[in-house]
Enzyme design. Sequence first.
Site, PDB file in Angstrom:
ATOM      1  N   LYS A 133     -18.018  17.800   6.072  1.00 22.74           N
ATOM      2  CA  LYS A 133     -17.334  18.282   4.869  1.00 22.74           C
ATOM      3  C   LYS A 133     -17.762  19.679   4.475  1.00 22.74           C
ATOM      4  O   LYS A 133     -16.933  20.493   4.071  1.00 22.74           O
ATOM      5  CB  LYS A 133     -17.597  17.319   3.703  1.00 22.74           C
ATOM      6  CG  LYS A 133     -16.545  16.245   3.595  1.00 22.74           C
ATOM      7  CD  LYS A 133     -16.556  15.602   2.204  1.00 22.74           C
ATOM      8  CE  LYS A 133     -15.976  14.199   2.268  1.00 22.74           C
ATOM      9  NZ  LYS A 133     -16.823  13.198   1.629  1.00 22.74           N
ATOM     10  N   LYS A 146     -56.328 -24.296   8.336  1.00 24.38           N
ATOM     11  CA  LYS A 146     -56.767 -25.086   7.185  1.00 24.38           C
ATOM     12  C   LYS A 146     -55.722 -26.119   6.772  1.00 24.38           C
ATOM     13  O   LYS A 146     -56.011 -27.042   6.017  1.00 24.38           O
ATOM     14  CB  LYS A 146     -57.048 -24.184   5.974  1.00 24.38           C
ATOM     15  CG  LYS A 146     -58.257 -23.276   6.119  1.00 24.38           C
ATOM     16  CD  LYS A 146     -58.554 -22.631   4.775  1.00 24.38           C
ATOM     17  CE  LYS A 146     -59.484 -21.442   4.914  1.00 24.38           C
ATOM     18  NZ  LYS A 146     -59.594 -20.697   3.657  1.00 24.38           N
ATOM     19  N   LYS A 187     -52.598 -30.621  10.712  1.00 27.98           N
ATOM     20  CA  LYS A 187     -52.098 -30.224  12.025  1.00 27.98           C
ATOM     21  C   LYS A 187     -50.571 -30.168  12.056  1.00 27.98           C
ATOM     22  O   LYS A 187     -49.980 -29.197  12.528  1.00 27.98           O
ATOM     23  CB  LYS A 187     -52.604 -31.216  13.080  1.00 27.98           C
ATOM     24  CG  LYS A 187     -52.868 -30.530  14.400  1.00 27.98           C
ATOM     25  CD  LYS A 187     -53.636 -31.412  15.339  1.00 27.98           C
ATOM     26  CE  LYS A 187     -53.841 -30.674  16.652  1.00 27.98           C
ATOM     27  NZ  LYS A 187     -54.503 -31.484  17.650  1.00 27.98           N
TER      28      LYS A 187
END
Length: 408
Positions: free
Chosen positions: A126, A196, A199
Amino acid sequence: MNTEPLPPGQQRARVLSGMRPTGALHLGHYHGALKNWVRLQAEYDCFYFVADWHALTTHYEDREIIERNVYDMVIDWLAAGIDPEKSTIFIQSRLPEHAELFTLLAMGTPLAWLERVPSYKDQIEKLKDRDLSTYGFLGYPLLQAADILIYKAGFVPVGEDQAPHVEITREVARRFNHLYGREANFEELALAVVKKMSKSDGKAFEASRKAYQQTGSEASLAQARALIVASGALSQADRERLDAYLRGTGKTILPEPLALHTEVTKLPGLDGEKMSKSYGNTIAMREDPAEVERKVRRMPTDPARVHRNDPGNPEVCPVWQFHKVYSNADTQTWVVKGCTTAGIGCLECKQPVIDAIKKEQEPWRERAEPYLTNPKHVHWIVEVGTERARTVARETMRDVREAIGLRY
Ligand code: TRP
Ligand code: SF4
């Protein structure tokens, strides 16, 4: 992808926006942006700045970004109702911290991110009369990202055209946090937290995390987060670490801002095109009332209404666009009826617009008055704002340098 940190407790009620100092502001600026800025002051901690470096990205050879333009624009802000008691007003170039952050962000920002910003190719196309194949012009969205991130702004009120810049800012922040927001052994520490968990929870968490990172699935993110929340064995620090691990980020140093798309009024120029100084179709906020009258009276109307007796169609008339902004329902009905039945003439139709603009200007002129007679007052406002901004910018830069390891 949802990268909001958990918990989302941190209040990010700071708003930041900037404007290029291109001279006297016009009604398009007021209705398209400034009016909204004024409104936002009630709800947010607003930072508004003069983007003089940004003006240089396209007008580097003009040297038109002179002091006068800068302070004139600030006077227009104050005239519009920006309250220096509520908002922080400052000048970009007075805070070299913006340039420092820009430089540091530039190191890790892929070139392709900047090349694909829509306005980049657009503007080069432009603005053919300018050579925009410069490093500064390419980098300008990144400079904008630095402007925003240095104040940890939560919200950025911008028009449609600027939305991609806020988007790239979010990407840049995310990348920064990812690169520098983690300790050297981040993964190891995160995995220790996973251990922590029970599982089965740990396994489920890993599966959801992988799914989220590969697909961006919000459901997987939610599942993984639910597991974090449910696990009683984790401390708050553990949870935060895990959440960052999940999202693939580290600590949030630079929060991601949101674009604030509030409804704004679109006021076209006198000829119906976008109001812009370069098109010569503007009315300045502090335009002389006689000049307002002259300009509106000369506005083009429905080209089919050649004679007073020809009925017109407001939809193709720029004056109607002004009525939509300035007139109440009664007047609008009067216009539509009068126009389509040739009941009123065009000059008659324009009069309420002229009156409304003049009325709108009155408080602006009143508020600008004392600043025009005492420019020192404006300088002082900017001085105070700049120092306020500097306090925040310095603090962010301290965190940034430390995160990158530049603290010797
Ligand atoms: N790029 C904006 C414009 O041309 C101005 C701007 C610079 C800005 N930095 C910003 C706007 C930060 C919002 C936030 O209009
Ligand atoms: Fe436009 Fe009003 Fe004239 Fe109709 S009467 S063409 S709306 S100026």
